[in-house]
Scaffold this active site. Structure first.
Site, short mmCIF file in Angstrom:
data_model
loop_
_atom_site.label_atom_id
_atom_site.label_comp_id
_atom_site.label_asym_id
_atom_site.label_seq_id
_atom_site.Cartn_x
_atom_site.Cartn_y
_atom_site.Cartn_z
N ARG A 101 42.91 32.18 30.74
CA ARG A 101 43.53 33.51 30.81
C ARG A 101 44.78 33.44 31.64
NH1 ARG A 101 39.69 38.47 32.35
NH2 ARG A 101 39.99 37.57 34.39
N THR A 105 48.96 38.51 32.81
CA THR A 105 48.74 39.39 31.65
C THR A 105 47.28 39.50 31.25
OG1 THR A 105 48.96 37.60 30.06
CG2 THR A 105 51.00 38.69 30.74
N ASP A 196 34.25 33.79 39.36
CA ASP A 196 34.86 32.94 38.33
C ASP A 196 33.84 31.90 37.88
OD1 ASP A 196 36.29 30.69 37.10
OD2 ASP A 196 38.08 31.81 37.64
N ASP A 199 34.97 28.11 37.85
CA ASP A 199 35.07 27.54 39.20
C ASP A 199 33.68 27.30 39.80
OD1 ASP A 199 37.79 27.43 39.16
OD2 ASP A 199 38.11 29.28 40.29
C1 PRP Z 1 36.97 32.90 31.70
C2 PRP Z 1 35.71 32.96 30.89
C3 PRP Z 1 36.20 33.41 29.55
C4 PRP Z 1 37.33 34.33 29.91
C5 PRP Z 1 36.83 35.74 29.80
O1 PRP Z 1 37.67 31.74 31.46
O2 PRP Z 1 35.00 31.76 30.85
O3 PRP Z 1 36.67 32.35 28.74
O4 PRP Z 1 37.69 34.04 31.27
O5 PRP Z 1 37.87 36.62 30.00
P1 PRP Z 1 38.41 37.58 28.86
O6 PRP Z 1 37.20 38.20 28.19
O7 PRP Z 1 39.20 38.59 29.63
O8 PRP Z 1 39.25 36.80 27.92
P2 PRP Z 1 38.92 31.32 32.34
O9 PRP Z 1 40.18 31.83 31.73
O10 PRP Z 1 38.69 31.71 33.77
O11 PRP Z 1 38.95 29.76 32.18
P3 PRP Z 1 37.91 28.65 32.71
O12 PRP Z 1 36.66 28.80 31.88
O13 PRP Z 1 38.62 27.38 32.46
O14 PRP Z 1 37.65 28.89 34.17
N1 URA Z 2 36.29 35.16 33.92
C1 URA Z 2 35.33 34.91 34.84
O1 URA Z 2 34.97 33.74 35.07
N2 URA Z 2 34.80 35.95 35.50
C2 URA Z 2 35.15 37.21 35.27
O2 URA Z 2 34.60 38.13 35.92
C3 URA Z 2 36.14 37.45 34.31
C4 URA Z 2 36.68 36.42 33.63
#
Ligand code: PRP
Ligand code: URA
Length: 205
Positions: A101, A105, A196, A199
């Site tokens: 993400r 934005t 997160d 993480d």
């Molecule tokens: C997180 C999560 C989803 C997304 C959800 O990933 O695992 O993929 O955010 O958010 P959304 O519904 O608003 O799109 P992130 O972008 O943090 O990446 P990561 O899994 O690499 O930590």
């Molecule tokens: N991605 C995450 O990992 N946690 C949230 O709460 C939203 C997006």
């Protein structure tokens, strides 16, 4: 359609998952157990075909899964779920999609895709967090364009905003979640949520 599952084991493991003092190795265990429970529900209508087998006592009829099943974990956090579903369905195929993400934005940005020429019959899109629904909606669109006819989304925690977005964009996709949480905060994080997910799984704070 969104299915929020209710079961004492789900509430128990969700509590461990949400707790900020849970270390990454136990966080991964809670993700695994919750994924098994989600997958048990989400696979209820998988098609079967009859087959004859022989037990040590006699011939009998059995049933086997009769379709190609694809698991599509959304990197990174979806990786915490795919091994659990593979344990339940060892014949399943795992096809990866990478999204992050954009921090300002909150829009999803694709950075990896590993799909075959021949799509599976059924796909389970795996991502523990359904927040704005951007990543899930984009991923489901890519899986549809690939040619998969039936898709379900498994998310451990979902925000109402994300469910609405996926339902509006993909009314044919069934959503399975352990919890529909309250709302998104100003950074598009799920509240109360768990922070997160990526993480916490990969210990990258
Ligand atoms: C997180 C999560 C989803 C997304 C959800 O990933 O695992 O993929 O955010 O958010 P959304 O519904 O608003 O799109 P992130 O972008 O943090 O990446 P990561 O899994 O690499 O930590
Ligand atoms: N991605 C995450 O990992 N946690 C949230 O709460 C939203 C997006």
């Amino acid at each position: 359609m969104a299915n929020e599952l209710h079961h004492p084991l789900i509430q128990h493991h969700l509590t461990g998952l949400r707790d900020k003092s849970t270390p990454p190795h136990l966080f991964r265990e809670h993700i695994r157990r919750l994924t098994l429970l989600l997958a048990y529900e989400a696979t209820r209508s998988l098609p079967l075909s009859s087959t004859e087998i022989e037990t040590p006592l006699k011939k009998t009829q059995g049933e086997k899964l009769s379709c190609r099943i694809g698991l599509v974990p959304i990197l990174r956090a979806g990786l915490g779920m795919s091994a659990a579903v593979q344990d339940l369905i060892p014949e399943s195929e795992v096809w990866h999609l990478g999204f992050y993400r954009d921090e300002s934005t909150h829009q999803p940005v694709e950075y990896y895709r590993k799909f075959s020429a021949a799509p599976p019959d059924i796909a389970f899109v795996l991502d523990p967090m359904l927040a704005t629904g951007g990543s899930a909606s984009e991923s489901i669109q890519i899986v549809k364009t690939w040619g998969v006819g039936k898709i379900s989304l498994l998310s451990i925690i979902a925000a109402p905003e994300g469910i609405s977005k996926v339902e509006a964009n993909h009314p044919d996709v069934e959503i399975f979640t352990c919890s529909i949480d309250d709302h998104l905060n100003e950074n598009a994080y799920i509240v109360p949520g768990l922070g997160d997910a990526g993480d916490r799984i990969f210990n990258t704070f």
